[in-house]
Design a protein around this motif. Structure first.
Motif, PDB file in Angstrom:
ATOM      1  N   HIS A  67       0.823  -1.202   0.000  1.00  0.00           N
ATOM      2  CA  HIS A  67       0.000   0.000   0.000  1.00  0.00           C
ATOM      3  C   HIS A  67       0.864   1.261   0.000  1.00  0.00           C
ATOM      4  O   HIS A  67       0.571   2.226  -0.710  1.00  0.00           O
ATOM      5  CB  HIS A  67      -0.941   0.003   1.209  1.00  0.00           C
ATOM      6  CG  HIS A  67      -2.043  -1.014   1.130  1.00  0.00           C
ATOM      7  ND1 HIS A  67      -2.778  -1.235  -0.014  1.00  0.00           N
ATOM      8  CD2 HIS A  67      -2.546  -1.853   2.071  1.00  0.00           C
ATOM      9  CE1 HIS A  67      -3.684  -2.180   0.211  1.00  0.00           C
ATOM     10  NE2 HIS A  67      -3.558  -2.567   1.468  1.00  0.00           N
ATOM     11  N   ARG A 108       2.280   1.927  -3.462  1.00  0.00           N
ATOM     12  CA  ARG A 108       1.288   2.492  -4.376  1.00  0.00           C
ATOM     13  C   ARG A 108       1.025   3.966  -4.066  1.00  0.00           C
ATOM     14  O   ARG A 108       0.955   4.793  -4.974  1.00  0.00           O
ATOM     15  CB  ARG A 108      -0.021   1.696  -4.306  1.00  0.00           C
ATOM     16  CG  ARG A 108       0.078   0.274  -4.863  1.00  0.00           C
ATOM     17  CD  ARG A 108       0.547   0.285  -6.306  1.00  0.00           C
ATOM     18  NE  ARG A 108       0.456  -1.019  -6.932  1.00  0.00           N
ATOM     19  CZ  ARG A 108       1.496  -1.779  -7.262  1.00  0.00           C
ATOM     20  NH1 ARG A 108       2.737  -1.371  -7.007  1.00  0.00           N
ATOM     21  NH2 ARG A 108       1.324  -2.953  -7.843  1.00  0.00           N
ATOM     22  N   LEU A 109       0.917   4.310  -2.797  1.00  0.00           N
ATOM     23  CA  LEU A 109       0.624   5.692  -2.426  1.00  0.00           C
ATOM     24  C   LEU A 109       1.792   6.629  -2.722  1.00  0.00           C
ATOM     25  O   LEU A 109       1.593   7.847  -2.805  1.00  0.00           O
ATOM     26  CB  LEU A 109       0.247   5.771  -0.946  1.00  0.00           C
ATOM     27  CG  LEU A 109      -1.135   5.219  -0.601  1.00  0.00           C
ATOM     28  CD1 LEU A 109      -1.344   5.221   0.901  1.00  0.00           C
ATOM     29  CD2 LEU A 109      -2.248   6.005  -1.299  1.00  0.00           C
ATOM     30  N   PHE A 153      -1.823   8.836  -6.849  1.00  0.00           N
ATOM     31  CA  PHE A 153      -2.543   7.958  -5.924  1.00  0.00           C
ATOM     32  C   PHE A 153      -2.899   8.751  -4.668  1.00  0.00           C
ATOM     33  O   PHE A 153      -2.051   9.440  -4.101  1.00  0.00           O
ATOM     34  CB  PHE A 153      -1.692   6.747  -5.546  1.00  0.00           C
ATOM     35  CG  PHE A 153      -1.791   5.608  -6.513  1.00  0.00           C
ATOM     36  CD1 PHE A 153      -2.451   4.438  -6.176  1.00  0.00           C
ATOM     37  CD2 PHE A 153      -1.212   5.697  -7.783  1.00  0.00           C
ATOM     38  CE1 PHE A 153      -2.538   3.379  -7.071  1.00  0.00           C
ATOM     39  CE2 PHE A 153      -1.295   4.653  -8.679  1.00  0.00           C
ATOM     40  CZ  PHE A 153      -1.957   3.483  -8.329  1.00  0.00           C
ATOM     41  N   ALA A 187      -5.583   4.364  -0.154  1.00  0.00           N
ATOM     42  CA  ALA A 187      -5.536   2.904  -0.266  1.00  0.00           C
ATOM     43  C   ALA A 187      -6.436   2.314   0.812  1.00  0.00           C
ATOM     44  O   ALA A 187      -6.381   2.740   1.969  1.00  0.00           O
ATOM     45  CB  ALA A 187      -4.110   2.391  -0.083  1.00  0.00           C
ATOM     46  N   SER A 237      -9.376  -4.761  -2.474  1.00  0.00           N
ATOM     47  CA  SER A 237      -8.587  -3.553  -2.250  1.00  0.00           C
ATOM     48  C   SER A 237      -8.999  -2.493  -3.267  1.00  0.00           C
ATOM     49  O   SER A 237      -9.338  -2.814  -4.414  1.00  0.00           O
ATOM     50  CB  SER A 237      -7.092  -3.829  -2.406  1.00  0.00           C
ATOM     51  OG  SER A 237      -6.635  -4.688  -1.390  1.00  0.00           O
ATOM     52  N   TYR A 259      -8.013   1.693  -4.609  1.00  0.00           N
ATOM     53  CA  TYR A 259      -7.151   2.869  -4.582  1.00  0.00           C
ATOM     54  C   TYR A 259      -7.859   3.984  -5.329  1.00  0.00           C
ATOM     55  O   TYR A 259      -8.319   3.780  -6.465  1.00  0.00           O
ATOM     56  CB  TYR A 259      -5.808   2.587  -5.252  1.00  0.00           C
ATOM     57  CG  TYR A 259      -5.041   1.451  -4.634  1.00  0.00           C
ATOM     58  CD1 TYR A 259      -4.101   1.682  -3.629  1.00  0.00           C
ATOM     59  CD2 TYR A 259      -5.253   0.135  -5.046  1.00  0.00           C
ATOM     60  CE1 TYR A 259      -3.390   0.639  -3.058  1.00  0.00           C
ATOM     61  CE2 TYR A 259      -4.550  -0.915  -4.471  1.00  0.00           C
ATOM     62  CZ  TYR A 259      -3.629  -0.661  -3.478  1.00  0.00           C
ATOM     63  OH  TYR A 259      -2.937  -1.708  -2.912  1.00  0.00           O
ATOM     64  N   THR A 277      -7.470   7.539  -7.258  1.00  0.00           N
ATOM     65  CA  THR A 277      -6.448   8.318  -7.952  1.00  0.00           C
ATOM     66  C   THR A 277      -7.082   9.592  -8.509  1.00  0.00           C
ATOM     67  O   THR A 277      -8.311   9.692  -8.619  1.00  0.00           O
ATOM     68  CB  THR A 277      -5.808   7.514  -9.099  1.00  0.00           C
ATOM     69  OG1 THR A 277      -6.797   7.245 -10.105  1.00  0.00           O
ATOM     70  CG2 THR A 277      -5.235   6.199  -8.595  1.00  0.00           C
TER      71      THR A 277
END
Length: 230
Positions: free
Chosen positions: A35, A38-39, A44, A47, A61, A63, A65
């Motif tokens: 996570h 990705r952030l 992004f 999460a 999950s 996310y 954006t």
């Protein structure tokens, strides 16, 4: 209070199982690496991870954006093309994965409840022509129900076609599940309240009979277990 959200808001949604022997290891990977990785990618914002109370797959999950284009950006593609050793190990134990790059078409409600129902389906041609009109009124009514915090609709993005990456190669070597073109997400403060709203406004049989869904949707009720971001 209900707010409309720009249709360009991006969502990456992933539903999957994990081989049982690797379940705890997968959660540690998510909590301590994935996570956060990705952030750190530009664009992004949040999460979230959830575990199933009813339905399948076991994990969901999502996310948020700034827009769906973030999910085909050079920065994100570079991340997907250079998975860590831990990512390679954990993703090799994914099962029944359904990964969808989406636009968030509608978002009603100011918050996000801990109990989250996803209703995934393929929209009928009639509903496309009506531009979701049969669904939007039901969303407003569902939000007014006791305990319901938010209701959203996501649509599969035009950018959702396959892009060859190392992470994609890992996933494609395993069994994949269907990707649907529409998802309704209902969140609330208790399992019972979310179940009741879904039964009243988004029952599988009714969605088919009213020409919203081509076939009975895939439905899962999840509990939020991780959240990060702004």
């Amino acid at each position: 209070m209900a707010d409309s959200v720009d249709a360009a808001a991006g969502i990456l949604a992933v539903w999957h199982d994990v081989a049982p022997a690797h379940d705890q290891a997968a959660n540690e990977w998510y909590n301590r690496e994935h996570h956060e990785e990705r952030l750190a990618t530009p664009g992004f914002l949040t999460a979230r991870r959830h575990v199933a109370l009813t339905g399948a797959p076991r994990y969901f999950s999502s996310y948020e954006t700034t827009d769906a284009a973030v999910l085909t950006s050079d920065a994100y593609m570079a991340t997907l093309d250079n998975p860590t050793a831990w990512t390679r190990e954990i993703m090799s134990h994914y099962r029944n994965t359904s990964r969808a790059v989406c636009h968030r078409d509608i978002s009603l409600g100011a918050g996000y409840g801990a109990f989250v129902m996803t209703i995934r389906y393929n929209e009928t041609e009639g509903e496309k022509t009506a531009k979701g009109g049969r669904t939007e009124g039901r969303m407003t009514d569902a939000l007014a129900e006791t305990g319901i915090v938010s209701v959203q609709v996501w649509s599969l993005a035009d950018t959702a076609g396959p892009v060859a990456t190392e992470e994609g190669n890992i996933r494609s070597a395993l069994a994949q599940a269907e990707v649907f073109n529409k998802t309704i997400v209902v969140t609330g403060t208790s399992q019972q309240q979310v179940d009741a709203a879904r039964a009243r406004y988004f029952s599988s049989v009714d969605m088919v009979q009213r020409g919203i869904a081509e076939a009975e949707p895939e439905v899962g009720l999840y509990q939020l277990i991780y959240m990060a971001g702004c």
